[in-house]
Design a protein around this motif. Sequence first.
Motif, PDB file in Angstrom:
ATOM      1  N   HIS A  34      40.446  19.186  36.760  1.00 51.12           N
ATOM      2  CA  HIS A  34      39.438  18.384  36.068  1.00 51.12           C
ATOM      3  C   HIS A  34      38.841  19.142  34.892  1.00 51.12           C
ATOM      4  O   HIS A  34      38.423  18.528  33.905  1.00 51.12           O
ATOM      5  N   PHE A  39      31.837  26.371  39.531  1.00 55.86           N
ATOM      6  CA  PHE A  39      33.015  26.086  38.731  1.00 55.86           C
ATOM      7  C   PHE A  39      32.737  26.078  37.230  1.00 55.86           C
ATOM      8  O   PHE A  39      33.628  26.407  36.440  1.00 55.86           O
ATOM      9  N   ARG A  60      42.078  21.002  42.386  1.00 54.12           N
ATOM     10  CA  ARG A  60      41.543  19.718  41.919  1.00 54.12           C
ATOM     11  C   ARG A  60      40.419  19.932  40.915  1.00 54.12           C
ATOM     12  O   ARG A  60      40.397  19.303  39.848  1.00 54.12           O
ATOM     13  N   ARG A  61      39.504  20.849  41.231  1.00 53.03           N
ATOM     14  CA  ARG A  61      38.371  21.083  40.332  1.00 53.03           C
ATOM     15  C   ARG A  61      38.827  21.708  39.026  1.00 53.03           C
ATOM     16  O   ARG A  61      38.371  21.324  37.937  1.00 53.03           O
ATOM     17  N   SER A  98      38.482  12.301  34.523  1.00 57.38           N
ATOM     18  CA  SER A  98      38.047  13.689  34.464  1.00 57.38           C
ATOM     19  C   SER A  98      36.565  13.735  34.141  1.00 57.38           C
ATOM     20  O   SER A  98      35.995  12.812  33.543  1.00 57.38           O
ATOM     21  N   ARG A  99      35.927  14.818  34.535  1.00 56.53           N
ATOM     22  CA  ARG A  99      34.508  14.988  34.249  1.00 56.53           C
ATOM     23  C   ARG A  99      34.307  15.103  32.754  1.00 56.53           C
ATOM     24  O   ARG A  99      34.981  15.892  32.081  1.00 56.53           O
TER      25      ARG A  99
END
Length: 207
Positions: A48, A133, A44-45, A10-11
């Motif tokens: 994350h 985002f 998906r974003r 993950s970010r």
Amino acid sequence: MQFWKPDRISRPRPAQNPEAARPARRPRLLLIDEDAAARAAVARRLSHLGYDVALAENGFIAINMLIGRPVDIILIDMGLALLPGVATMRKIRAAGLADNACFVMIGGRQDKTSAVEALDAGADDYVVKPFDFDLLDARLRHLCARAEQVGALARHNAELDARIARRALELGETRDALAEMQADRARLVSSIQALHDEIARLNAARN
């Protein structure tokens, strides 16, 4: 309800102080969008960014998914064809499936009419595509925090109302007990007075 599973990596997020720490539970989000590619990309974003994301391709499917599984946020694309975005929001609310959820409508950058329509219909926010985002995340978490505060206030008010009701009941019972004691006292006083009168009558008869 099946939620989008996050990837292993993950970010990274910046360090925060304890007061600003994120809650352990991941916010639950339902995305309603007819575009399969867009659904997957957004899911998906957001995954994350720390959300559990469920996907629905139209409002009818979304309603079935919400039965028995509440969510915190419902993202609805305004361009839905089968059941328009605002109509989808109204049907979900009418079904009582999202009393505590925040509704966020998705529209185009130039579509001001849809923004006005969504907000007038009771949407909590309106966001435009393409998404920033990080900004979307901040707005969604702000909505969640506000909803939690409103929910906490509602629970506090309900507890206060219950305490007031209990006190009123206790007060009513105390008043009833006091009235009964006063009635017993009045009967006792009357009995004593009658006894005194009888003694006085007997003494008068002896004389």
